[in-house]
Design an enzyme around this catalytic site. Sequence first.
Site, PDB file in Angstrom:
ATOM      1  N   ASP A   1       0.957  -1.238   0.120  1.00  0.00           N
ATOM      2  CA  ASP A   1       0.140   0.061   0.058  1.00  0.00           C
ATOM      3  C   ASP A   1       0.787   1.229   0.074  1.00  0.00           C
ATOM      4  O   ASP A   1       1.903   1.200   0.538  1.00  0.00           O
ATOM      5  CB  ASP A   1      -0.835  -0.113   1.341  1.00  0.00           C
ATOM      6  CG  ASP A   1      -1.939   1.114   1.227  1.00  0.00           C
ATOM      7  OD1 ASP A   1      -2.449   1.445   0.380  1.00  0.00           O
ATOM      8  OD2 ASP A   1      -2.260   1.616   2.606  1.00  0.00           O
TER       9      ASP A   1
ATOM     10  N   GLY B   1      -7.069   8.603   7.502  1.00  0.00           N
ATOM     11  CA  GLY B   1      -7.406   8.873   8.986  1.00  0.00           C
ATOM     12  C   GLY B   1      -8.730   8.941   9.420  1.00  0.00           C
ATOM     13  O   GLY B   1      -9.826   8.408   8.874  1.00  0.00           O
TER      14      GLY B   1
END
Length: 278
Positions: free
Chosen positions: A81, A180
């Site tokens: 990733d 987030g």
Amino acid sequence: MLVNAKKILLYAKKENFAVPATNFIDLDTARSYVTVAQQRGLPLILAYAQSHNKLISLEEAALIGKFLAKKNDVPIVLHLDHGEDTDFIFQAIDLGFTSVMIDASSAPFQENIATTKKVVDYAHQYDVTVEAELGHVDSNDFSESPTVTDSIYTEVEDVLEFVDKTNVDSLAISIGTAHGIYKGTPQIHFDRLEEIDRMTKVPLVLHGGSSSGDTNLNRCATHGISKVNIFSDFIHEAFSVIHKKEPEDYLELKTLVNQTMEEVLNHYYDVFETKSIK
Ligand SMILES: [Zn+2]
């Protein structure tokens, strides 16, 4: 079984569901995700972010990922990733990762094309699938994304040129999510998602899935997104369970955290309507 992402994501696109891509930062997180995938008979994208290489090295991640994938019979993709540079990405491929992301989304359009093409040319020799990012998904705290930035939405007209020139296997698009945990539920541009989905055969990826709201995520998963990246929700939920249940010792804490990771993935498999691969 260890597989690349191609068949899984094309099937997900065709059948209107998404596969979760969950970041692991140690053996426990990886094992918890794979346990759930195996129990439910569902595919999993086991993801390792380059930005976490201080917590766990690329070599360690490759060993853990390959071990767990081969030990189970559901399709598991070992995915890099947010690969930030080609050296790191090529090393991941050499170590046995079956899928990689090149994140050149902060670079100008033509530079993003050139860097992505370089990764695709290398990866495809080894049957490794490649994800790139077009537009830019921002980061609002510590997350798997390396830097704190603002979002730039994906332009519909850029998608065809990008896919055509790079031959990329999947495309992360920016439609309103952020990396987030959010301070509120994000505004997702579903019209743009559906427009992009209609015009390209390449499976689309949503980054910053955490705390985007189950209704939003379900709608994305069933309307053109084939892979959803989830990380912050796992660590956030694990931390809040520790506060709530106050385990007596470290061993109890680890057990509690692993159970929580499993519960979160079980929840998202339902939200994404993930199906077994036929
Ligand atoms: Zn991301």
